[in-house]
Write an enzyme that holds these catalytic residues in place. Structure first.
Site, short mmCIF file in Angstrom:
data_model
loop_
_atom_site.label_atom_id
_atom_site.label_comp_id
_atom_site.label_asym_id
_atom_site.label_seq_id
_atom_site.Cartn_x
_atom_site.Cartn_y
_atom_site.Cartn_z
N ALA A 1 1.04 5.05 -2.38
CA ALA A 1 0.88 5.75 -3.40
C ALA A 1 1.66 5.11 -4.25
O ALA A 1 1.41 4.34 -5.32
CB ALA A 1 0.71 6.88 -3.73
N GLN B 1 -2.07 2.39 9.61
CA GLN B 1 -0.86 2.57 9.39
C GLN B 1 0.22 3.46 10.04
O GLN B 1 1.38 3.38 9.89
CB GLN B 1 -0.89 2.90 8.19
CG GLN B 1 -1.56 2.05 6.83
CD GLN B 1 -3.34 2.92 7.08
OE1 GLN B 1 -3.70 3.12 7.93
NE2 GLN B 1 -3.42 2.28 5.71
N ASP C 1 -2.33 11.05 -1.94
CA ASP C 1 -2.13 10.07 -2.57
C ASP C 1 -2.82 10.41 -3.83
O ASP C 1 -2.70 9.41 -5.10
CB ASP C 1 -3.66 8.58 -2.41
CG ASP C 1 -3.14 7.58 -1.58
OD1 ASP C 1 -2.48 8.72 -0.02
OD2 ASP C 1 -2.43 7.02 -1.54
N ARG D 1 -7.76 -0.46 -6.59
CA ARG D 1 -7.52 1.03 -5.80
C ARG D 1 -8.04 2.25 -6.72
O ARG D 1 -6.92 2.36 -7.34
CB ARG D 1 -6.92 1.11 -4.61
CG ARG D 1 -6.25 -0.11 -3.94
CD ARG D 1 -5.22 -0.19 -1.50
NE ARG D 1 -6.11 0.60 -1.76
CZ ARG D 1 -5.45 0.80 -0.49
NH1 ARG D 1 -4.15 1.15 -0.36
NH2 ARG D 1 -5.85 1.95 0.28
N ARG E 1 1.20 -1.44 0.21
CA ARG E 1 -0.42 0.14 0.16
C ARG E 1 0.82 1.32 -0.14
O ARG E 1 2.10 0.67 -0.29
CB ARG E 1 -0.65 -0.21 1.21
CG ARG E 1 -0.88 -0.61 2.28
CD ARG E 1 0.39 -0.15 2.61
NE ARG E 1 0.30 1.08 3.93
CZ ARG E 1 1.57 2.46 3.40
NH1 ARG E 1 2.66 1.84 3.70
NH2 ARG E 1 1.33 3.03 4.16
N ASN F 1 -5.24 12.55 0.82
CA ASN F 1 -4.85 12.07 1.76
C ASN F 1 -5.21 10.92 2.60
O ASN F 1 -6.55 11.03 3.04
CB ASN F 1 -3.25 12.18 2.01
CG ASN F 1 -2.48 11.74 2.90
OD1 ASN F 1 -2.05 10.65 1.76
ND2 ASN F 1 -1.56 11.57 4.08
N LYS F 2 -4.66 9.65 3.45
CA LYS F 2 -4.89 8.93 4.57
C LYS F 2 -6.89 10.07 5.13
O LYS F 2 -5.84 11.30 5.55
CB LYS F 2 -4.71 8.87 5.38
CG LYS F 2 -4.36 7.84 6.41
CD LYS F 2 -5.56 6.09 5.91
CE LYS F 2 -5.12 6.02 4.01
NZ LYS F 2 -6.20 5.11 3.35
O1 MRU Z 1 -4.87 3.45 2.37
P1 MRU Z 1 -2.78 3.79 2.04
O2 MRU Z 1 -2.10 3.15 3.28
O3 MRU Z 1 -2.08 2.87 0.36
O4 MRU Z 1 -2.47 4.71 2.38
C1 MRU Z 1 -1.46 5.99 2.27
C2 MRU Z 1 -1.46 6.61 2.58
O5 MRU Z 1 -2.29 7.52 2.91
C3 MRU Z 1 -0.39 7.49 2.24
O6 MRU Z 1 0.09 8.78 3.36
C4 MRU Z 1 -0.21 8.23 1.01
O7 MRU Z 1 -0.48 6.74 -0.36
C5 MRU Z 1 1.29 9.14 0.48
S1 MRU Z 1 3.12 7.56 0.30
C6 MRU Z 1 4.18 8.12 -0.13
#
Ligand code: MRU
Length: 366
Positions: free
Chosen positions: A55, A202, A243, A90, A53, A253-254
């Site tokens: 991006a 995460q 992302d 995704r 996981r 972002n998350k």
């Molecule tokens: O759902 P995920 O774990 O794939 O989400 C990841 C994030 O939100 C990260 O902050 C984002 O991908 C930036 S990665 C360098």
């Protein structure tokens, strides 16, 4: 990055020259296990179940997914099928589509017999480019941390981060964590507030793990703690990943990132977003139409952890029948973002700021 003294990337080609190895991130931090991807289905499953996981890593895995698919069938139809299968894994991280476009471009005009080699070569290059891009993000972002260190006379700079935008989210280094690793390695004292990042944790599972493995001082906090920390002047700056960032600088972002940006603005705390070029979606004018992933509600109603016996268990945390919603991402408006840290430099979070760094892409922007 090193785990137990051994250098790892998050994805690599095995010695057989064709199968692909990944770190199974659903097992961290309690177990370090790797998985071999041998087929398109393996790659698609690894992305959708979040064994990989983040991006940039989603993009890198999809790139190898195309190579694995072409190994079985190098026809145009198989290429299109691989593209569609992987694109559906995704929805929010734009790096996935970026990597798939790169792969299609590298392969489409090749004769069939050259396609497998061409696809493996482009996938490997995408991985190598990611490492170099992130190294540069670290190089370009370290000055922001150093400025705080100078102001504080060398006392630790407190940085808040959300989710995992470290080496586990990329091929190596990370985006948001790259300047932090760089600062730490240069002897600048840093301390990281790590949001646990419910529902999938995460922050707790991955960010705390990788910062600990690298010896970076950090403290895990519940997601709701950030506002309090900022009011008490316990955060010098925030750095997060993204992302998908749109042409005007809106940042997906998350889930929970937006609330941190609001708290940062209310408390005069700088809020930086670190990103590579592959995370910019030039086709979207703003963040209102970014597709927001909705995942299985059981990720909200249940939590997984390790018992003292070492056994990993998943438990229900709410009432048996309460419905739950699981939005994976939110959008932080550009006006709440202090600036972007990219491989080409630091820039204001505006259309003009992005266009200055990426003039060749901005021309075609929405
Ligand atoms: O759902 P995920 O774990 O794939 O989400 C990841 C994030 O939100 C990260 O902050 C984002 O991908 C930036 S990665 C360098």
């Amino acid at each position: 990055m090193k785990i137990g003294g051994k250098s790892y990337r998050t994805i690599w080609l095995n010695d057989d020259g064709w199968s692909v190895e990944i770190i199974d991130q659903t097992k961290l931090p309690h177990r370090f296990e790797t998985i071999t991807l041998r087929t398109l289905a393996d790659a698609a499953r690894a992305i959708s179940t979040m064994q990989v996981r983040g991006a940039p890593l989603i993009g890198a895995t999809a790139a190898y997914g195309v190579a694995l698919a072409l190994r079985e069938d190098a026809s145009d139809e198989a290429l299109d099928r691989a593209y569609e299968t992987l694109a559906a894994t995704r929805p929010t991280a734009i790096n996935l589509r970026w990597a798939l476009e790169e792969m299609r471009h590298a392969v489409r005009n090749q004769p069939r017999e050259a396609r497998i080699a061409a696809s493996y070569a482009r996938a490997a290059a995408i991985c190598d480019e990611d490492v170099e891009t992130n190294r540069r993000i670290g190089e370009n972002g370290v000055g922001l941390i150093k400025a705080h260190a100078d102001k504080k006379g060398g006392a630790p700079v407190n940085i808040l981060t959300h989710c995992n935008a470290g080496w586990l989210a990329c091929v190596d280094w990370g985006t948001a964590l790259a300047p932090i690793y760089r600062a730490h390695d240069e002897g600048i004292a840093v301390h990281v507030w790590v949001d646990e990042t419910r529902p999938r944790n995460q922050g707790a599972f991955l960010t705390a793990y990788e910062l600990g493995a690298h010896g970076v001082p950090h403290t895990l906090v519940a997601d709701n703690t950030g506002g309090h920390l900022m009011q008490k002047k316990m955060v010098d700056l925030c750095i997060v990943g993204t992302d998908r960032t749109t042409a005007n600088g809106d940042v997906a972002n998350k889930i929970g990132t937006y609330l941190k940006a609001l708290a940062a603005r209310d408390n005069g705390v700088q809020f930086f977003v670190a990103l590579p070029h592959s995370t910019i979606d030039w086709s979207l004018a703003d963040g209102s139409t970014i597709p927001i992933e909705e995942r299985d509600p059981t990720e909200v109603t249940h939590m997984t952890g390790r018992l003292p016996s070492g056994e990993i268990r998943t438990v229900l945390i709410g009432p048996e029948n309460s419905p739950a919603a699981n939005y994976g991402f939110d959008v932080t408006p550009a006006r709440l973002v202090t600036g972007f840290i990219t491989e080409r430099g630091v820039t204001p979070a505006t259309r003009e700021g992005l266009a200055l760094l990426y003039p060749e892409r901005a021309k075609s922007a929405a």
